[in-house]
Scaffold this active site. Structure first.
Site, PDB file in Angstrom:
ATOM      1  N   GLU A 275      -1.863  -2.187  -8.160  1.00 25.04           N
ATOM      2  CA  GLU A 275      -3.142  -2.428  -7.483  1.00 25.04           C
ATOM      3  C   GLU A 275      -3.604  -1.112  -6.887  1.00 25.04           C
ATOM      4  OE1 GLU A 275      -3.681  -2.225  -3.995  1.00 25.04           O
ATOM      5  OE2 GLU A 275      -1.604  -1.778  -3.449  1.00 25.04           O
TER       6      GLU A 275
ATOM      7  N   SER B 212       0.839  -1.188   0.000  1.00 26.32           N
ATOM      8  CA  SER B 212       0.000   0.000   0.000  1.00 26.32           C
ATOM      9  C   SER B 212       0.881   1.247   0.000  1.00 26.32           C
ATOM     10  CB  SER B 212      -0.979  -0.030   1.184  1.00 26.32           C
ATOM     11  OG  SER B 212      -1.972   0.967   1.068  1.00 26.32           O
TER      12      SER B 212
ATOM     13  N   HIS C 282      -5.439  -5.038  -1.705  1.00 28.29           N
ATOM     14  CA  HIS C 282      -6.120  -4.776  -0.442  1.00 28.29           C
ATOM     15  C   HIS C 282      -7.204  -5.787  -0.098  1.00 28.29           C
ATOM     16  CE1 HIS C 282      -3.933  -1.029  -0.868  1.00 28.29           C
ATOM     17  NE2 HIS C 282      -4.282  -0.693   0.351  1.00 28.29           N
TER      18      HIS C 282
END
Length: 329
Positions: free
Chosen positions: A233, A116, A301
């Site tokens: 992502e 992330s 996620h």
């Protein structure tokens, strides 16, 4: 660039937990997730310690730049520490980059694992020093009581073994607030990975969280995407329009025409990004023509989440039976 692979972990290795983005304090309030995380890491034979400032918490659920950089440098310079594992993501690890001693990191190559928002720090380290970093579970991810077995196994295979890691589609995933309610979990069915362009390719990996990676554009910390396999992502606050403009921005970087393959992680349901959205997007990027493109892959996620090396090598097979083989990690 010459890439440097940090030494692998082994039973008894010492892992330092650091918080380059959000504070550990926000992940442990009112639950026993920390106890579960420590148990799962101990089951892998790993010893853990915590950075001095991981529980500092300011108005942004983080700590000062000075505190976060101090914990990073302390972990890299400490000869007893074998790896760094990030607490969680957030929004602000790119703040650290002008203050990081990249020479120190290059002189003390160690595993750094997280995902992330940590994408900014990881790609900056690999681009600047050549030290391979790892997109994979956070310390907080190990606090998942149930349904985290595949995530932990991919972590073990990548960081505690030298054997190639073969990743194939599963039959389910989770997309829930597990950290708030460990007792009520739902497995969601998946139709596997989506082959948006068929083909096969091999190359070095660059990427992670797309909107975070794009923060590095125009800075000395942006990695080259030339001849690379892109892994990207995004999370629940993304949507078809935001992801579309972000991927176009990335594919306008120098060297984009030589990208070897694109691998897109699974989206959270709240994003609303569909297979049709991604198929249309890929069709509008000429430099991806004739190159393998996979989507709905097990990273990002949702859970489970694979561990992959930024700077390592992967074979991408986008056929009727798609798979990824991480060959050098």
């Amino acid at each position: 660039m010459e890439y440097v692979f940090p030494p692998k972990l082994r039973p008894g290795s010492h892992v330092r937990v650091v918080a380059p983005a959000r504070s550990r304090a926000m992940t442990t309030a009112g639950n026993n997730n920390a106890v579960i995380a420590e148990r799962h890491l101990a089951d892998l034979g790993l010893r853990i310690s915590y950075g001095e400032h991981v529980d500092e918490r300011d108005r942004y659920d983080s700590s000062s730049i000075a505190s976060r950089v101090a914990d990073l440098h302390a972990a890299y310079v400490d000869p007893s520490v074998d790896a760094l594992l990030t607490v969680i993501g957030g929004f602000n690890s790119n703040e650290l980059l002008p203050h990081v001693d990249f020479d120190l990191i290059g002189d003390n190559p160690k595993i750094l694992c997280g995902y992330s928002d940590i994408t900014a720090l990881q790609n900056a380290i690999t681009a600047t020093t050549g030290v391979v970093t790892y997109s994979g579970p956070h310390w907080s991810t190990f606090g998942m009581r149930d349904l985290g077995e595949r995530t932990r196994e991919w972590f073990r295979q990548t960081l505690m073994s030298n054997d190639p890691v073969v990743v194939e589609p599963g039959t389910w995933f989770t997309d829930d607030l597990w950290f708030l309610d460990q007792a009520n979990r739902t497995r969601l069915p998946t139709d596997g990975w989506w082959v948006l362009h068929p083909g096969q390719a091999e190359g070095r990996i660059v990427g992670g969280n797309l909107c975070t990676l794009n923060l590095l554009q125009g800075t000395p910390y942006m990695p080259s995407i030339a001849d690379m396999v892109l892994f990207v992502e995004d999370d629940e606050i993304s949507n078809p329009v935001e992801f579309r403009r972000d991927i176009h921005s990335l594919m306008q970087q120098p060297g984009a025409e030589t990208v070897r393959a694109l691998v897109i992680g699974r989206f959270q349901q709240a994003s609303g990004v569909s297979r049709e959205d991604l198929r249309a997007l890929v069709a509008d990027i000429p430099s991806l023509g004739g190159k393998p493109v996979l989507a709905n892959v097990d990273f990002g996620h949702t859970n489970p989440v694979m561990t992959f090396p930024i700077g390592g090598t992967v074979q991408v097979v986008a056929t009727e039976n798609p798979r990824l083989t991480v060959t050098q990690h």
